[in-house]
Motif scaffolding. Sequence first.
Motif, PDB file in Angstrom:
ATOM      1  N   CYS A 143       0.840  -1.189   0.000  1.00  0.00           N
ATOM      2  CA  CYS A 143       0.000   0.000   0.000  1.00  0.00           C
ATOM      3  C   CYS A 143       0.880   1.246   0.000  1.00  0.00           C
ATOM      4  O   CYS A 143       1.839   1.322   0.749  1.00  0.00           O
ATOM      5  N   LYS A 145      -0.651   4.368   0.296  1.00  0.00           N
ATOM      6  CA  LYS A 145      -1.510   5.462   0.721  1.00  0.00           C
ATOM      7  C   LYS A 145      -1.044   6.138   2.006  1.00  0.00           C
ATOM      8  O   LYS A 145      -1.316   7.306   2.226  1.00  0.00           O
ATOM      9  N   CYS A 147      -2.062   6.132   5.228  1.00  0.00           N
ATOM     10  CA  CYS A 147      -2.969   6.719   6.215  1.00  0.00           C
ATOM     11  C   CYS A 147      -2.166   6.775   7.518  1.00  0.00           C
ATOM     12  O   CYS A 147      -1.440   5.822   7.832  1.00  0.00           O
ATOM     13  N   CYS A 150      -2.031   3.817  10.103  1.00  0.00           N
ATOM     14  CA  CYS A 150      -1.959   2.434   9.607  1.00  0.00           C
ATOM     15  C   CYS A 150      -0.532   1.916   9.439  1.00  0.00           C
ATOM     16  O   CYS A 150       0.339   2.581   8.865  1.00  0.00           O
ATOM     17  N   PRO A 153       1.518   0.047   5.247  1.00  0.00           N
ATOM     18  CA  PRO A 153       2.571   0.444   4.299  1.00  0.00           C
ATOM     19  C   PRO A 153       3.973   0.083   4.799  1.00  0.00           C
ATOM     20  O   PRO A 153       4.888  -0.097   3.998  1.00  0.00           O
ATOM     21  N   ASN A 188      -5.157  -2.602  -1.210  1.00  0.00           N
ATOM     22  CA  ASN A 188      -5.781  -1.450  -1.824  1.00  0.00           C
ATOM     23  C   ASN A 188      -6.246  -1.903  -3.184  1.00  0.00           C
ATOM     24  O   ASN A 188      -5.688  -1.516  -4.203  1.00  0.00           O
TER      25      ASN A 188
HETATM   26 FE1  SF4 Z   1      -3.300   1.596   3.041  1.00  0.00          FE
HETATM   27 FE2  SF4 Z   1      -5.783   0.920   3.854  1.00  0.00          FE
HETATM   28 FE3  SF4 Z   1      -3.770   1.189   5.639  1.00  0.00          FE
HETATM   29 FE4  SF4 Z   1      -4.766   3.375   4.447  1.00  0.00          FE
HETATM   30  S1  SF4 Z   1      -5.914   1.973   5.851  1.00  0.00           S
HETATM   31  S2  SF4 Z   1      -2.572   2.879   4.718  1.00  0.00           S
HETATM   32  S3  SF4 Z   1      -5.270   2.580   2.408  1.00  0.00           S
HETATM   33  S4  SF4 Z   1      -3.923  -0.361   3.996  1.00  0.00           S
END
Ligand code: SF4
Length: 429
Positions: A143, A145, A147, A150, A153, A188
Amino acid sequence: MNVADSELVEGLLQKEGYLPAVNIKNADAVFVNTCAIREHAEEKVHSQLGRYNLIKKQNPDMIIGVLGCMGQNLKDDILESRPYVDIVLGPDSYRKLPEILNRKIVNQKSIVDTKLSRFEVYNDLFPSRKKGINAWISIMRGCDKFCTFCIVPFTRGRERSRSIASIVAETEQAVADGFVEITLLGQNVNSYKHENEDFSKLLMAVADIKGVKRIRYTSPHPQDINSELLEVMATHDTICNYIHLPLQAGSNRILQRMNRTYTKEHFIGLVDYIRDVLPNVGISTDIIVGFPGETDEEFEETLDVMKKVKFDSAFTFKYSSRPGTKASEFSDHISEEVKKERLQQVIELQKKHTLERNRESVGSVETVLVEKESKKSSTYWAGRTDSNKWVIFDKGNAKIKDFVPVLITAAKGVSLHGDLVHQEEAHAV
Ligand code: SF4
Ligand code: 5AD
């Protein structure tokens, strides 16, 4: 994702001649495939490892391995606090498992491999699937992204996707093996990109495979839902009329602090658009309460978005601080009591919405895939509608894996109840 990864590891080991142990007490090796998404998931792994250590005391040659996200993230902790762990492998190192097992058998030292890869998608490996209804097919890993709450990544590394050809080949095999439902998986899923092909192209290719009966996918990010994707869903009956759309929070300030890349207005607009293109679509969500700095008013905004959207169902979580993430460094963490109280409110509201949404189906006939015996009674089946709602109904002549028409007669708790219609025809479906 972890079920799919465990199937991959099992397939890899079987290819090398290893067999599943009948009883864990006699196993030569035990692997725990771990999740690091919330503290609770990690606690479960720690207690599991404690239990395996007791077994190892009786069987000192047993190899204990920690695989997956916790291995990636907590390798030093694990090796220090649990010296009986022999192997630690991150999510991009499974391919090395057979070789490491062979090395470990002649060498007493612990072996660690947690190098993340920009390319590993396990394209050529076939997972060992238990017979059943649904085949998980991993289409992309990682991933990008980030966030701020989270850990994914960091534990699973950068996004990378498999080729459409390899995904189609694996799906064809799964269909030939008798699986009637295919779930395309990715951290994702809708940011899938291979060469010039995107997720809507892939979905179309999978939907066109002969014999595929039901296709689901999880988990998408709202940012990558586009009109092409919805168009493919609207024009292919085999793709389920269901979208998981993680909201996370309803306040724009919190969404921005979470780095979610959308506002609540955009999210609500997206839901309206989805419902326009896909009438009767089932929409579920993920919600986090008690993100650092979330005030009472900002939490109320989450409830407000929930009321506006009325999700069909929701996965709800208390924010769990993950060391290494940006949010864990914020100074304004919320107390456990407040998080608990907010979670309770979200759960209560969602229960009400689920019931209201489910009541809308009463009186309609839904196509249900028979999946298992109902927990309620051995004379009832449980199966899901296209829009991902569980339906409980009298078994009649229906069998597991049948697609049957069911007249919905009631909505109770979080499920629907119904009666089989046209049983002779249903049997022939
Ligand atoms: Fe990636 Fe989903 Fe985690 Fe956001 S919540 S960093 S989109 S895995
Ligand atoms: N705390 C609580 N929930 C989390 N999730 C991800 N990270 C965290 C965290 N640190 C939730 C998000 C995501 C789902 C898979 O898990 O809601 O969508």
